[in-house]
Design a protein around this motif. Structure first.
Motif, PDB file in Angstrom:
ATOM      1  N   GLN A   1       0.843  -1.184   0.000  1.00  0.00           N
ATOM      2  CA  GLN A   1       0.000   0.000   0.000  1.00  0.00           C
ATOM      3  C   GLN A   1       0.883   1.240   0.000  1.00  0.00           C
ATOM      4  OE1 GLN A   1      -3.375  -0.222   0.142  1.00  0.00           O
ATOM      5  NE2 GLN A   1      -3.689  -2.341   0.735  1.00  0.00           N
ATOM      6  N   SER A   2       1.240   1.700  -1.188  1.00  0.00           N
ATOM      7  CA  SER A   2       2.034   2.934  -1.296  1.00  0.00           C
ATOM      8  C   SER A   2       1.506   3.709  -2.479  1.00  0.00           C
ATOM      9  CB  SER A   2       3.501   2.621  -1.537  1.00  0.00           C
ATOM     10  OG  SER A   2       4.031   1.881  -0.475  1.00  0.00           O
ATOM     11  N   GLY A   3       1.195   4.960  -2.238  1.00  0.00           N
ATOM     12  CA  GLY A   3       0.594   5.753  -3.300  1.00  0.00           C
ATOM     13  C   GLY A   3       1.568   6.063  -4.427  1.00  0.00           C
ATOM     14  N   TYR A   4       1.003   6.468  -5.576  1.00  0.00           N
ATOM     15  CA  TYR A   4       1.801   7.001  -6.671  1.00  0.00           C
ATOM     16  C   TYR A   4       2.028   8.476  -6.386  1.00  0.00           C
ATOM     17  CZ  TYR A   4       1.523   3.228 -10.181  1.00  0.00           C
ATOM     18  OH  TYR A   4       1.664   2.074 -10.880  1.00  0.00           O
ATOM     19  N   LEU A   5       3.232   8.934  -6.637  1.00  0.00           N
ATOM     20  CA  LEU A   5       3.529  10.356  -6.488  1.00  0.00           C
ATOM     21  C   LEU A   5       3.939  10.895  -7.856  1.00  0.00           C
ATOM     22  CD1 LEU A   5       3.990  12.790  -4.598  1.00  0.00           C
ATOM     23  CD2 LEU A   5       6.329  12.018  -4.321  1.00  0.00           C
ATOM     24  N   PHE A   6       3.062  11.699  -8.453  1.00  0.00           N
ATOM     25  CA  PHE A   6       3.351  12.299  -9.752  1.00  0.00           C
ATOM     26  C   PHE A   6       3.913  13.697  -9.529  1.00  0.00           C
ATOM     27  CE2 PHE A   6       1.558   9.667 -13.150  1.00  0.00           C
ATOM     28  CZ  PHE A   6       0.814   8.759 -12.435  1.00  0.00           C
ATOM     29  N   LEU A   7       4.984  14.015 -10.215  1.00  0.00           N
ATOM     30  CA  LEU A   7       5.545  15.355 -10.120  1.00  0.00           C
ATOM     31  C   LEU A   7       5.313  16.088 -11.440  1.00  0.00           C
ATOM     32  CD1 LEU A   7       8.975  14.456  -8.471  1.00  0.00           C
ATOM     33  CD2 LEU A   7       6.803  14.966  -7.367  1.00  0.00           C
ATOM     34  N   ALA A   8       4.844  17.328 -11.349  1.00  0.00           N
ATOM     35  CA  ALA A   8       4.573  18.097 -12.562  1.00  0.00           C
ATOM     36  C   ALA A   8       5.444  19.339 -12.596  1.00  0.00           C
ATOM     37  CB  ALA A   8       3.108  18.501 -12.612  1.00  0.00           C
TER      38      ALA A   8
ATOM     39  N   PRO B   1       5.370  22.466  -3.774  1.00  0.00           N
ATOM     40  CA  PRO B   1       6.745  22.014  -3.558  1.00  0.00           C
ATOM     41  C   PRO B   1       7.148  22.026  -2.077  1.00  0.00           C
ATOM     42  CG  PRO B   1       6.653  23.456  -5.444  1.00  0.00           C
ATOM     43  CD  PRO B   1       5.284  23.445  -4.861  1.00  0.00           C
ATOM     44  N   THR B   2       6.702  23.021  -1.314  1.00  0.00           N
ATOM     45  CA  THR B   2       7.073  23.057   0.109  1.00  0.00           C
ATOM     46  C   THR B   2       6.455  21.885   0.863  1.00  0.00           C
ATOM     47  OG1 THR B   2       6.026  25.198  -0.201  1.00  0.00           O
ATOM     48  CG2 THR B   2       7.668  25.025   1.552  1.00  0.00           C
ATOM     49  N   GLN B   3       5.174  21.651   0.602  1.00  0.00           N
ATOM     50  CA  GLN B   3       4.526  20.516   1.256  1.00  0.00           C
ATOM     51  C   GLN B   3       5.201  19.203   0.864  1.00  0.00           C
ATOM     52  OE1 GLN B   3       0.676  21.488  -0.286  1.00  0.00           O
ATOM     53  NE2 GLN B   3      -0.199  21.686   1.777  1.00  0.00           N
ATOM     54  N   LEU B   4       5.591  19.146  -0.397  1.00  0.00           N
ATOM     55  CA  LEU B   4       6.253  17.945  -0.902  1.00  0.00           C
ATOM     56  C   LEU B   4       7.543  17.697  -0.127  1.00  0.00           C
ATOM     57  CD1 LEU B   4       6.276  15.758  -3.144  1.00  0.00           C
ATOM     58  CD2 LEU B   4       7.652  17.320  -4.490  1.00  0.00           C
TER      59      LEU B   4
ATOM     60  N   GLU C   1       6.239  23.281 -14.335  1.00  0.00           N
ATOM     61  CA  GLU C   1       5.436  24.490 -14.564  1.00  0.00           C
ATOM     62  C   GLU C   1       4.450  24.324 -15.731  1.00  0.00           C
ATOM     63  OE1 GLU C   1       6.420  27.306 -12.491  1.00  0.00           O
ATOM     64  OE2 GLU C   1       4.366  27.823 -13.061  1.00  0.00           O
ATOM     65  N   GLU C   2       4.960  23.775 -16.868  1.00  0.00           N
ATOM     66  CA  GLU C   2       4.137  23.722 -18.086  1.00  0.00           C
ATOM     67  C   GLU C   2       2.930  22.815 -17.943  1.00  0.00           C
ATOM     68  OE1 GLU C   2       7.910  22.520 -19.523  1.00  0.00           O
ATOM     69  OE2 GLU C   2       7.880  24.179 -18.100  1.00  0.00           O
ATOM     70  N   VAL C   3       3.060  21.758 -17.150  1.00  0.00           N
ATOM     71  CA  VAL C   3       1.972  20.774 -17.137  1.00  0.00           C
ATOM     72  C   VAL C   3       1.167  20.805 -15.838  1.00  0.00           C
ATOM     73  CG1 VAL C   3       2.972  19.175 -18.803  1.00  0.00           C
ATOM     74  CG2 VAL C   3       3.609  19.014 -16.390  1.00  0.00           C
ATOM     75  N   ALA C   4       1.499  21.757 -14.968  1.00  0.00           N
ATOM     76  CA  ALA C   4       0.816  21.793 -13.664  1.00  0.00           C
ATOM     77  C   ALA C   4      -0.683  21.953 -13.826  1.00  0.00           C
ATOM     78  CB  ALA C   4       1.380  22.915 -12.809  1.00  0.00           C
ATOM     79  N   HIS C   5      -1.107  22.738 -14.845  1.00  0.00           N
ATOM     80  CA  HIS C   5      -2.552  22.941 -15.004  1.00  0.00           C
ATOM     81  C   HIS C   5      -3.260  21.651 -15.386  1.00  0.00           C
ATOM     82  CE1 HIS C   5      -1.053  23.320 -19.112  1.00  0.00           C
ATOM     83  NE2 HIS C   5      -2.280  23.043 -19.512  1.00  0.00           N
ATOM     84  N   ILE C   6      -2.574  20.785 -16.161  1.00  0.00           N
ATOM     85  CA  ILE C   6      -3.181  19.489 -16.518  1.00  0.00           C
ATOM     86  C   ILE C   6      -3.364  18.654 -15.251  1.00  0.00           C
ATOM     87  CG2 ILE C   6      -2.919  17.387 -17.875  1.00  0.00           C
ATOM     88  CD1 ILE C   6      -1.258  18.871 -19.821  1.00  0.00           C
ATOM     89  N   MET C   7      -2.337  18.701 -14.394  1.00  0.00           N
ATOM     90  CA  MET C   7      -2.422  17.925 -13.171  1.00  0.00           C
ATOM     91  C   MET C   7      -3.606  18.387 -12.322  1.00  0.00           C
ATOM     92  SD  MET C   7       0.406  17.332 -10.220  1.00  0.00           S
ATOM     93  CE  MET C   7       1.244  15.938 -10.905  1.00  0.00           C
ATOM     94  N   GLU C   8      -3.801  19.692 -12.278  1.00  0.00           N
ATOM     95  CA  GLU C   8      -4.929  20.206 -11.487  1.00  0.00           C
ATOM     96  C   GLU C   8      -6.269  19.732 -12.035  1.00  0.00           C
ATOM     97  OE1 GLU C   8      -5.298  24.410  -9.836  1.00  0.00           O
ATOM     98  OE2 GLU C   8      -3.241  24.339 -10.600  1.00  0.00           O
TER      99      GLU C   8
ATOM    100  N   PRO D   1      11.205  14.406   2.503  1.00  0.00           N
ATOM    101  CA  PRO D   1      12.398  15.266   2.584  1.00  0.00           C
ATOM    102  C   PRO D   1      13.529  14.824   1.658  1.00  0.00           C
ATOM    103  CG  PRO D   1      11.911  14.182   4.707  1.00  0.00           C
ATOM    104  CD  PRO D   1      10.863  13.768   3.762  1.00  0.00           C
ATOM    105  N   TRP D   2      13.498  13.582   1.185  1.00  0.00           N
ATOM    106  CA  TRP D   2      14.607  13.083   0.372  1.00  0.00           C
ATOM    107  C   TRP D   2      14.455  13.433  -1.103  1.00  0.00           C
ATOM    108  CZ3 TRP D   2      11.959   9.788  -2.783  1.00  0.00           C
ATOM    109  CH2 TRP D   2      10.786   9.229  -2.245  1.00  0.00           C
ATOM    110  N   ILE D   3      13.360  14.116  -1.469  1.00  0.00           N
ATOM    111  CA  ILE D   3      13.155  14.474  -2.874  1.00  0.00           C
ATOM    112  C   ILE D   3      13.725  15.860  -3.148  1.00  0.00           C
ATOM    113  CG2 ILE D   3      11.366  15.199  -4.518  1.00  0.00           C
ATOM    114  CD1 ILE D   3       9.744  12.869  -3.768  1.00  0.00           C
ATOM    115  N   ASN D   4      14.390  15.998  -4.276  1.00  0.00           N
ATOM    116  CA  ASN D   4      14.849  17.303  -4.721  1.00  0.00           C
ATOM    117  C   ASN D   4      13.700  17.951  -5.492  1.00  0.00           C
ATOM    118  OD1 ASN D   4      16.074  19.478  -5.855  1.00  0.00           O
ATOM    119  ND2 ASN D   4      17.317  18.287  -7.299  1.00  0.00           N
ATOM    120  N   THR D   5      13.165  19.057  -4.965  1.00  0.00           N
ATOM    121  CA  THR D   5      11.953  19.629  -5.568  1.00  0.00           C
ATOM    122  C   THR D   5      12.254  20.630  -6.675  1.00  0.00           C
ATOM    123  OG1 THR D   5      11.917  21.247  -3.802  1.00  0.00           O
ATOM    124  CG2 THR D   5      10.521  19.314  -3.528  1.00  0.00           C
ATOM    125  N   GLU D   6      13.488  20.710  -7.092  1.00  0.00           N
ATOM    126  CA  GLU D   6      13.853  21.659  -8.133  1.00  0.00           C
ATOM    127  C   GLU D   6      13.069  21.398  -9.413  1.00  0.00           C
ATOM    128  OE1 GLU D   6      18.098  21.733  -8.809  1.00  0.00           O
ATOM    129  OE2 GLU D   6      17.686  22.602 -10.779  1.00  0.00           O
TER     130      GLU D   6
END
Ligand code: FAD
Lengths: 510, 255
Positions: A180-187, A214-217, A189-196, A222-227
């Motif tokens: 039981q582990s969720g999928y984490l999709f990262l978007a 990104p801050t919540q992420l 700038e260009e595709v953020a609106h599609i994700m929404e 904490p081990w993800i680079n949110t750049e």
């Protein structure tokens, strides 16, 4: 006859008497009467043995004679023992997870016991090339088409109650080893609106998904680079991964216990009749109907035509080839018959890496906007990772060899950029599998072919067939037995869209 | 009186524990089935009727479970979500405490409870003790509205599985204490879902028979939930002596 029998016994008894007398010469006198007595008592069993033999031989002769009579199935040439039956109601071509799921649901939905006879034909019982066992085993709800989301929700519900569906009396309960582990999709700038937009579709359909800035992420993982990440979406429930083999075997075990017949062989041809019909717009259409399926036995020249009413094409990556045997896609360019089934094999690599400093139990099924994905594999610091190659760089599909350079060039840089812990890792192994890739719109093709009115398709899932197999099997069984979809409406996934050239596309962020 | 009640309660708990243990014995294939089971099985293989009767029986136990864990929508409509949850908990013989109150409501061994809980219509629940009940995934819907739930005890629940744990994300903002010890159906795959409970302060994962290498799992859990105190007893750590001993001591001290 009685006299003869009596005589025979007499002789036997006398013989016995003679030999024993010869042997024990010295004791004749003493044992004489006793011996006689003994011989008398053995005479009866001896007689019985003889007649039992004789009767058995006679019976065998009678049987042989009956077999050799005209009208019996006896032939002087030895049979292949595994031949499929000569006729059956439904033939399912392809014993992958989709094929067996359909077989199970057909049996589940039959109204009386033994009401439909189902035969599953699989050419390779070791499944060395089947996508099912070579997949990454993930299930997610984060799609953009409501149909796909509903398929995922229904399949997750099925897996949650898997033992109520696929449990067999006095067999071990099914343990999917579901993680039981969720999928984490990262978007970006260009595709953020599609994700929404996808997010609201998913919430509306009932999927439990949440969006992170990104801050919540960073706070959560904490081990993800949110750049470069503008938005992330994370599945809270009904997502994770499981063991594809277990699911396949559970479907198979249950279906067999319900009376589905399996057969190891390859479908090499069909016998069908064709009628020419004139459509309303004046086009001449060749409407075909399959009469029988030719099943070629493995490693021999033997084959068996199986008469049937319905054929289900669940041959995965090779379902396009199967349809070609019926002339689909071979007709003139701009006729209906000239449109091929747009499913072909596409090779995808999966790399297993060892990284002791990796994120551990915390790892979701991570999918970066660069196309790279990774997930944990077991508890020993192993992970699997991969990516889809670009359209122009599709690898050769004649074999399942792995190109390790692909990892060095395409997967690792993006992966290490996203998760710095993966800068130090070791590739321990890798495998490749075939996507049942739908070149038209990368979604499943479910339903009957417009030109062959008794061939149903369940194919072209392009990377999400495993997770949807329980729900797709149910949908197709409904379509076959009840005439239309009852639980999840999949009419958008029918052939019509291909003929009309209207792709039904997922709005992907990768 | 109180003492005798307490001992009765313990007795009950033990019987429930035994029940849990027995369930497992049935599900494991290595132990041979008892004679009557084998007889039934051979009958099933021969006669459709026996198979059908067995199927009905299975269906009936399932239906019973479903009924017990059904959504209390009627109660919720007329009495509000708090009373509905309270009523659900008490009918399953669990216990709870309203937010800010000190009084616990419990059902007794015979399933009887006092109706005083009806007086607190507007208070959400703060602590829920569902130990040794048959709560399952679908039953959780009755607790969903309590976003201030702080403590959830699920000790020895035979129907609590990995999907149940994954569903606990509904309490992700409030849950501080979780006890899932002695739940036979929980495996490592479900424990990974606890990462969603970011406010968790205390977690009890003792005696989970479904996890294969508890030493490693506990270490990984501690890594995943750094702010959470994890209790894990009842495991045979022989193989994990090296780290295991230190940890065990530490845990003893914490308790
Ligand atoms: C690397 C990789 C990762 C994947 N990851 C995921 C994932 O995470 N989640 C997910 O849901 N899906 C995933 N998939 C996709 C998934 O595996 C497939 O969509 C799914 O397995 C398709 O199942 P199937 O039964 O249709 O095909 P298959 O499993 O390929 O079965 C088809 C069978 O038909 C047989 N066959 C073919 N032709 C004939 C014939 N003429 N006669 C007799 N038999 C025949 C073949 O031998 C084969 O066994 C992945 C796929 C790959 C390759």
């Amino acid at each position: 006859m009685t006299a003869w029998r009596w005589l025979h016994v007499k002789v036997r008894a006398a013989g016995g008497l003679l030999t024993s007398r010869g042997l024990r010469h010295g004791h004749t006198r003493l044992n004489g009467p006793l011996m006689l007595c003994q011989n008398l008592s053995t005479a009866r069993p001896l007689r019985n043995d003889f007649f039992k033999d004789l009767e058995a031989q006679l019976a065998a002769m009678r049987r042989k004679a009956a077999e050799a009579l005209p009208g019996s199935s006896w032939s002087p040439v030895k049979h292949h023992s595994n031949l499929p039956p000569e006729r059956t109601d439904i033939v399912i071509v392809g014993g992958g997870v989709v094929g067996w799921s359909i077989a199970y649901w057909l049996k589940q939905k039959e109204l009386i016991r033994g009401g439909v006879q189902v035969l599953v034909v699989e050419k390779d019982p070791t499944y060395s090339q089947a996508s099912t066992v070579l997949s990454a085993g993930g299930i997610r709800q984060q799609f953009s088409l409501p149909e796909n989301i509903h398929l995922s929700l229904a399949s997750a519900d099925f897996m949650r109650n898997i033992n109520e569906h696929l449990g067999v009396l006095d067999e071990d309960p099914v343990d999917l080893q579901f993680n039981q582990s969720g999928y984490l999709f990262l978007a970006s700038e260009e595709v953020a609106h599609i994700m929404e937009e996808n997010y609201s579709t998913q919430r509306y359909a009932g999927a439990k998904v949440s969006l992170f800035s990104p801050t919540q992420l960073k706070e959560r993982f904490p081990w993800i680079n949110t750049e470069g990440v503008a938005l992330a979406s994370y599945g809270l429930e009904n997502e994770g991964w499981f063991d594809p083999w277990t699911l396949l075997n559970a479907f198979k075990r249950k279906a067999l216990s319900m009376g589905v017949i399996q057969c190891c062989g390859e479908v090499t041809n069909f016998r069908y009749t064709t009628n020419v019909v004139t459509a309303t717009d004046g086009e001449q259409l060749d409407m075909s109907r399959i009469k029988s399926v030719r099943v070629q036995m493995p490693n021999s020249l033997e084959y068996q035509p199986v008469e049937c009413a319905i054929v289900v094409n669940a041959a995965g990556a090779f379902s396009g080839k199967l349809a070609e045997m019926l002339g689909i896609g071979l007709g003139p360019k701009n006729s209906m018959k000239g449109i091929p089934v747009p499913v072909e094999p596409r090779k995808r690599y999966v790399f297993v890496v060892h990284c002791p400093d990796g994120p551990g139990l915390d790892t979701p099924f991570l999918i970066d906007y660069s196309g790279v994905y990774c997930r944990r594999e077991g508890l020993g610091g192993n992970y699997i990772a991969g990516a889809s190659p670009e359209e122009a760089e599709e690898p050769d599909t004649s074999n399942l060899e792995v190109d390790y350079q692909f990892f060095e060039d395409k997967v690792w840089p993006a992966l290490a950029h996203r998760v710095p812990a993966f800068e130090k890792l070791k590739v321990t192994s890798a495998w490749a599998g075939f996507y049942d890739y739908n070149t038209f719109d990368q979604n499943g093709i479910i339903g009957v072919h417009p030109l062959i009115n008794n061939m149903y398709f369940a194919t072209g899932f392009s990377g999400h067939g495993l997770q949807h197999s329980p729900a797709v099997g149910r949908a197709l069984a409904e379509l076959i037995l009840e005439g239309n979809f009852k639980t999840v409406d999949l009419s958008n996934f029918s052939f019509r869209r291909i003929l009309a050239q209207e792709p039904v596309l997922e709005r992907n962020i990768v | 009186m109180a003492a005798s009640l307490a001992s009765l309660h313990r007795c009950c708990q033990r019987s429930a524990l035994l029940l849990v243990a027995r369930r497992q014995a049935f599900s494991s294939s290595s132990s041979p089935l008892p004679l009557h089971k084998r007889l039934l099985l051979s009958l099933t293989q021969r006669f459709y009727d026996v198979e059908m009767v067995l199927g009905w029986r299975f269906q009936r136990t399932r239906n019973k479970l479903r009924k017990k864990n059904a959504y209390y929508s009627y109660t919720e409509k007329y009495y509000g979500p708090n009373i509905a949850s309270a009523y659900y908990i008490l009918s399953l013989r669990g216990g709870f405490r309203y937010f800010g109150q000190s009084e616990w409501f419990h059902a007794d061994q015979r399933g009887k409870f006092s109706w005083d809980f009806l007086n607190y219509k507007d208070l959400p629940l703060e602590e829920v003790d569902m130990s040794y009940t048959v709560i399952n995934y679908t039953g959780l819907v009755n607790l969903e509205k309590h976003r201030s739930l702080r403590t959830l005890k699920l000790k020895g629940c035979p129907e609590v599985d990995d999907w149940f744990l994954a569903r606990l994300h509904i309490f992700q903002d409030s849950l501080e204490e979780l006890d899932i010890s002695h739940c036979p159906r929980i495996t490592t795959g479900g424990l990974a879902a606890l990462r969603n409970l970011k406010g968790l302060k205390r977690l009890n994962v003792s005696s989970l028979s479904g996890i294969s290498n508890p030493g490693l799992v506990v270490i990984l859990l501690e890594e995943m939930l750094p702010h959470c105190l994890i209790t894990a007893t009842g495991y045979n750590y022989n193989m994990w002596q090296a780290e295991g001993e230190g940890k065990e001591e530490q845990r003893q001290r914490q308790r």
